[in-house]
Design a protein around this motif. Sequence first.
Motif, PDB file in Angstrom:
ATOM      1  N   LEU A  29       0.826  -1.202   0.000  1.00 50.10           N
ATOM      2  CA  LEU A  29       0.000   0.000   0.000  1.00 50.10           C
ATOM      3  C   LEU A  29       0.859   1.250   0.000  1.00 50.10           C
ATOM      4  CD1 LEU A  29      -2.654  -1.103   2.664  1.00 50.10           C
ATOM      5  CD2 LEU A  29      -2.752  -1.360   0.175  1.00 50.10           C
ATOM      6  N   THR A  30       0.752   2.023  -1.050  1.00 45.19           N
ATOM      7  CA  THR A  30       1.407   3.321  -1.167  1.00 45.19           C
ATOM      8  C   THR A  30       0.468   4.393  -0.619  1.00 45.19           C
ATOM      9  OG1 THR A  30       0.667   3.202  -3.466  1.00 45.19           O
ATOM     10  CG2 THR A  30       2.997   2.734  -3.025  1.00 45.19           C
ATOM     11  N   PRO A  31       0.920   5.678  -0.544  1.00 47.90           N
ATOM     12  CA  PRO A  31       0.099   6.709   0.101  1.00 47.90           C
ATOM     13  C   PRO A  31      -1.319   6.789  -0.457  1.00 47.90           C
ATOM     14  CG  PRO A  31       2.300   7.526  -0.176  1.00 47.90           C
ATOM     15  CD  PRO A  31       2.252   6.190  -0.882  1.00 47.90           C
ATOM     16  N   GLY A  32      -2.249   6.927   0.461  1.00 50.28           N
ATOM     17  CA  GLY A  32      -3.658   6.989   0.119  1.00 50.28           C
ATOM     18  C   GLY A  32      -4.494   6.573   1.306  1.00 50.28           C
ATOM     19  N   SER A  33      -5.778   6.480   1.084  1.00 50.93           N
ATOM     20  CA  SER A  33      -6.693   6.226   2.198  1.00 50.93           C
ATOM     21  C   SER A  33      -6.542   4.830   2.791  1.00 50.93           C
ATOM     22  CB  SER A  33      -8.132   6.451   1.743  1.00 50.93           C
ATOM     23  OG  SER A  33      -8.451   5.622   0.630  1.00 50.93           O
ATOM     24  N   ASP A  34      -6.181   3.825   1.978  1.00 46.78           N
ATOM     25  CA  ASP A  34      -6.004   2.484   2.533  1.00 46.78           C
ATOM     26  C   ASP A  34      -4.825   2.444   3.502  1.00 46.78           C
ATOM     27  OD1 ASP A  34      -8.176   1.281   1.286  1.00 46.78           O
ATOM     28  OD2 ASP A  34      -7.011   0.633  -0.452  1.00 46.78           O
ATOM     29  N   LEU A  35      -3.729   3.088   3.132  1.00 45.63           N
ATOM     30  CA  LEU A  35      -2.576   3.162   4.027  1.00 45.63           C
ATOM     31  C   LEU A  35      -2.947   3.883   5.318  1.00 45.63           C
ATOM     32  CD1 LEU A  35       0.443   2.850   4.686  1.00 45.63           C
ATOM     33  CD2 LEU A  35       0.847   4.957   3.387  1.00 45.63           C
ATOM     34  N   ARG A  36      -3.673   4.986   5.195  1.00 42.65           N
ATOM     35  CA  ARG A  36      -4.061   5.721   6.394  1.00 42.65           C
ATOM     36  C   ARG A  36      -5.041   4.919   7.243  1.00 42.65           C
ATOM     37  NH1 ARG A  36      -5.676  12.174   6.873  1.00 42.65           N
ATOM     38  NH2 ARG A  36      -5.332  12.275   9.125  1.00 42.65           N
ATOM     39  N   TYR A  37      -5.951   4.206   6.606  1.00 41.10           N
ATOM     40  CA  TYR A  37      -6.916   3.396   7.340  1.00 41.10           C
ATOM     41  C   TYR A  37      -6.215   2.381   8.233  1.00 41.10           C
ATOM     42  CZ  TYR A  37     -10.656   0.029   8.232  1.00 41.10           C
ATOM     43  OH  TYR A  37     -11.538  -0.825   8.845  1.00 41.10           O
ATOM     44  N   LEU A  38      -5.164   1.751   7.727  1.00 42.03           N
ATOM     45  CA  LEU A  38      -4.502   0.682   8.477  1.00 42.03           C
ATOM     46  C   LEU A  38      -3.483   1.196   9.482  1.00 42.03           C
ATOM     47  CD1 LEU A  38      -3.957  -2.072   5.764  1.00 42.03           C
ATOM     48  CD2 LEU A  38      -5.728  -1.949   7.526  1.00 42.03           C
ATOM     49  N   THR A  39      -2.876   2.358   9.223  1.00 44.18           N
ATOM     50  CA  THR A  39      -1.776   2.812  10.080  1.00 44.18           C
ATOM     51  C   THR A  39      -1.984   4.190  10.696  1.00 44.18           C
ATOM     52  OG1 THR A  39      -0.547   3.908   8.297  1.00 44.18           O
ATOM     53  CG2 THR A  39      -0.174   1.530   8.604  1.00 44.18           C
ATOM     54  N   GLY A  40      -2.920   4.958  10.186  1.00 42.91           N
ATOM     55  CA  GLY A  40      -3.082   6.330  10.647  1.00 42.91           C
ATOM     56  C   GLY A  40      -2.104   7.304  10.028  1.00 42.91           C
ATOM     57  N   TYR A  41      -1.221   6.816   9.159  1.00 44.12           N
ATOM     58  CA  TYR A  41      -0.193   7.676   8.575  1.00 44.12           C
ATOM     59  C   TYR A  41      -0.718   8.330   7.305  1.00 44.12           C
ATOM     60  CZ  TYR A  41       4.369   9.052   6.589  1.00 44.12           C
ATOM     61  OH  TYR A  41       5.425   9.754   6.050  1.00 44.12           O
ATOM     62  N   ASP A  42      -0.808   9.652   7.326  1.00 43.03           N
ATOM     63  CA  ASP A  42      -1.232  10.418   6.153  1.00 43.03           C
ATOM     64  C   ASP A  42       0.012  10.744   5.343  1.00 43.03           C
ATOM     65  OD1 ASP A  42      -2.697  11.899   4.346  1.00 43.03           O
ATOM     66  OD2 ASP A  42      -2.806  13.692   5.616  1.00 43.03           O
ATOM     67  N   ALA A  43       0.445   9.778   4.554  1.00 42.75           N
ATOM     68  CA  ALA A  43       1.740   9.865   3.878  1.00 42.75           C
ATOM     69  C   ALA A  43       1.684  10.776   2.669  1.00 42.75           C
ATOM     70  CB  ALA A  43       2.189   8.467   3.456  1.00 42.75           C
ATOM     71  N   LEU A 133      -5.821  -6.111  -6.985  1.00 41.85           N
ATOM     72  CA  LEU A 133      -6.150  -4.873  -6.281  1.00 41.85           C
ATOM     73  C   LEU A 133      -6.363  -5.135  -4.792  1.00 41.85           C
ATOM     74  CD1 LEU A 133      -8.633  -3.178  -8.774  1.00 41.85           C
ATOM     75  CD2 LEU A 133      -6.223  -2.620  -8.392  1.00 41.85           C
ATOM     76  N   ALA A 134      -5.715  -4.323  -3.970  1.00 38.65           N
ATOM     77  CA  ALA A 134      -5.902  -4.435  -2.528  1.00 38.65           C
ATOM     78  C   ALA A 134      -7.332  -4.100  -2.126  1.00 38.65           C
ATOM     79  CB  ALA A 134      -4.927  -3.512  -1.801  1.00 38.65           C
ATOM     80  N   GLY A 135      -8.019  -3.321  -2.956  1.00 44.10           N
ATOM     81  CA  GLY A 135      -9.402  -2.975  -2.650  1.00 44.10           C
ATOM     82  C   GLY A 135     -10.302  -4.187  -2.506  1.00 44.10           C
ATOM     83  N   ARG A 139     -11.922  -3.233   0.949  1.00 44.50           N
ATOM     84  CA  ARG A 139     -13.255  -2.655   0.772  1.00 44.50           C
ATOM     85  C   ARG A 139     -14.221  -3.166   1.837  1.00 44.50           C
ATOM     86  NH1 ARG A 139     -13.974  -4.377  -4.131  1.00 44.50           N
ATOM     87  NH2 ARG A 139     -12.792  -2.642  -4.984  1.00 44.50           N
ATOM     88  N   GLU A 140     -14.162  -4.452   2.107  1.00 44.59           N
ATOM     89  CA  GLU A 140     -15.094  -5.032   3.078  1.00 44.59           C
ATOM     90  C   GLU A 140     -14.779  -4.617   4.508  1.00 44.59           C
ATOM     91  OE1 GLU A 140     -17.993  -6.794   2.739  1.00 44.59           O
ATOM     92  OE2 GLU A 140     -17.697  -6.009   0.721  1.00 44.59           O
ATOM     93  N   LEU A 141     -13.525  -4.299   4.798  1.00 42.57           N
ATOM     94  CA  LEU A 141     -13.193  -3.822   6.138  1.00 42.57           C
ATOM     95  C   LEU A 141     -13.631  -2.378   6.324  1.00 42.57           C
ATOM     96  CD1 LEU A 141      -9.603  -5.300   6.595  1.00 42.57           C
ATOM     97  CD2 LEU A 141     -11.810  -6.322   7.183  1.00 42.57           C
ATOM     98  N   ARG A 142     -13.507  -1.578   5.277  1.00 41.47           N
ATOM     99  CA  ARG A 142     -13.781  -0.147   5.390  1.00 41.47           C
ATOM    100  C   ARG A 142     -15.248   0.212   5.257  1.00 41.47           C
ATOM    101  NH1 ARG A 142      -9.714   3.239   1.680  1.00 41.47           N
ATOM    102  NH2 ARG A 142     -11.220   4.815   2.389  1.00 41.47           N
ATOM    103  N   ILE A 143     -16.056  -0.662   4.703  1.00 42.21           N
ATOM    104  CA  ILE A 143     -17.426  -0.292   4.352  1.00 42.21           C
ATOM    105  C   ILE A 143     -18.308  -0.094   5.583  1.00 42.21           C
ATOM    106  CG2 ILE A 143     -18.377  -2.637   4.129  1.00 42.21           C
ATOM    107  CD1 ILE A 143     -19.761  -1.635   1.537  1.00 42.21           C
ATOM    108  N   ARG A 144     -17.963  -0.732   6.687  1.00 39.19           N
ATOM    109  CA  ARG A 144     -18.709  -0.560   7.940  1.00 39.19           C
ATOM    110  C   ARG A 144     -17.867   0.271   8.897  1.00 39.19           C
ATOM    111  NH1 ARG A 144     -19.676  -5.505   5.909  1.00 39.19           N
ATOM    112  NH2 ARG A 144     -17.618  -6.132   6.656  1.00 39.19           N
ATOM    113  N   LYS A 145     -18.353   1.451   9.243  1.00 40.80           N
ATOM    114  CA  LYS A 145     -17.596   2.353  10.099  1.00 40.80           C
ATOM    115  C   LYS A 145     -17.737   1.962  11.569  1.00 40.80           C
ATOM    116  CE  LYS A 145     -16.644   4.730   6.412  1.00 40.80           C
ATOM    117  NZ  LYS A 145     -16.696   4.062   5.101  1.00 40.80           N
ATOM    118  N   SER A 146     -16.626   2.093  12.290  1.00 37.26           N
ATOM    119  CA  SER A 146     -16.637   1.872  13.740  1.00 37.26           C
ATOM    120  C   SER A 146     -17.299   3.059  14.423  1.00 37.26           C
ATOM    121  CB  SER A 146     -15.204   1.727  14.237  1.00 37.26           C
ATOM    122  OG  SER A 146     -14.521   2.986  14.128  1.00 37.26           O
ATOM    123  N   PRO A 147     -17.665   2.917  15.717  1.00 35.87           N
ATOM    124  CA  PRO A 147     -18.212   4.079  16.427  1.00 35.87           C
ATOM    125  C   PRO A 147     -17.285   5.294  16.387  1.00 35.87           C
ATOM    126  CG  PRO A 147     -18.664   2.082  17.673  1.00 35.87           C
ATOM    127  CD  PRO A 147     -17.778   1.681  16.523  1.00 35.87           C
TER     128      PRO A 147
END
Length: 371
Positions: A29-43, A133-135, A139-147
């Motif tokens: 995963l290069t910079p983008g929303s998937d990288l940020r989703y997993l690590t919090g890093y806004d690269a 594609l990593a999506g 995609r299935e992890l991100r589609i349901r938002k946590s509280p």
Amino acid sequence: MGTDELYPPDRLEAARRATAAAGLDALLLTPGSDLRYLTGYDARAGERLTCLVLPAEGEPTLIVPTLERPAAEASPAPATGVRLVDHADGTDPYPLVARALGGPVAAVGLADRMWAEQVLALRAALPGAAQRLAGEVLRELRIRKSPAEVAALAEAGAAIDAVHARMGEWLRPGRTEAEVAADIAGAIRSAGHVTVDFVIVAAGPNGASPHHDTADRPIGAGEPVVVDIGGTMPSGYRSDCTRTYVAGGPAPADFVDYYAVLRDAQAAAVAAVRPGVSAEAVDAAARMPIADAGFGAAFLHRTGHGIGLDGHEEPYVVAGNGRALEPGMAFSVEPGIYLAGRHGARIEDIVVCTTDGVQRLNITPTELIAL
């Protein structure tokens, strides 16, 4: 909310399990929303390689340019358990990816929006690996938002609502769309957003184009004005809200009539949201009243799109998407009516499917607003 709530370490483990279940050996995963989703890093996206290497089995590694290592260390990424490896300018970073994988791999998932030059370099560095594609996995992890994610989206919704509440300060006859948009952009930032993602100010006939931006055309008295605005909060989560205004005089009678139809349609679509209802059923709930009133051909686009770390993501509220809604799914409900050469209108709220219904994250009034 703390970053540990918004970007919890267990996401990496969930992604690892999903990667294995998908038949992939790793995600890259290069910079983008998937990288940020997993690590919090806004690269930072650039020609220097930043890449999260997440093997289905083994230690996750975040490869970063040496000059950006301090930013990575200051991000939530180290707390998620990733190992940081840096590369200096003038060195080839792609062997570091192969090394982090720990051996030959058969298939890897690449960030959906990875630059082509990086895709090709990884193909050369991992010649035996099929690329997917990593999506497919994320995609299935991100589609349901946590509280915590819902709370972040609610914060974004309140911030953009505050901007709409000030529209009377800027939107008046004689000012150009571009002048109004410049004021709105400043207000988006002052309301707490770190970036302005878009400002649509579409008056009179320009309102009949759903993706009109702005122009130097002055706003006329009594003209309907579609204002669609959004930005990104420090959390990384997005806002997106549309309201339609009339400034400086009475609106055209035909516009008032179809705006009432649009408002009822948007309310019906919001009310249709609950677990088990399909995305296309919500689209139909918005579309049916508009079609029944004779404006079906003037509703040009889908009813909505998911929102989170991306402005547009799953689920898409559109005909043909039979996926059942689930608690935590967050998306827009934004029907519109567009009469070419005359005017148009759109009403948009971000909503979240809850365990027993729906929560609106934009709560400013939806009636036609006269300024």
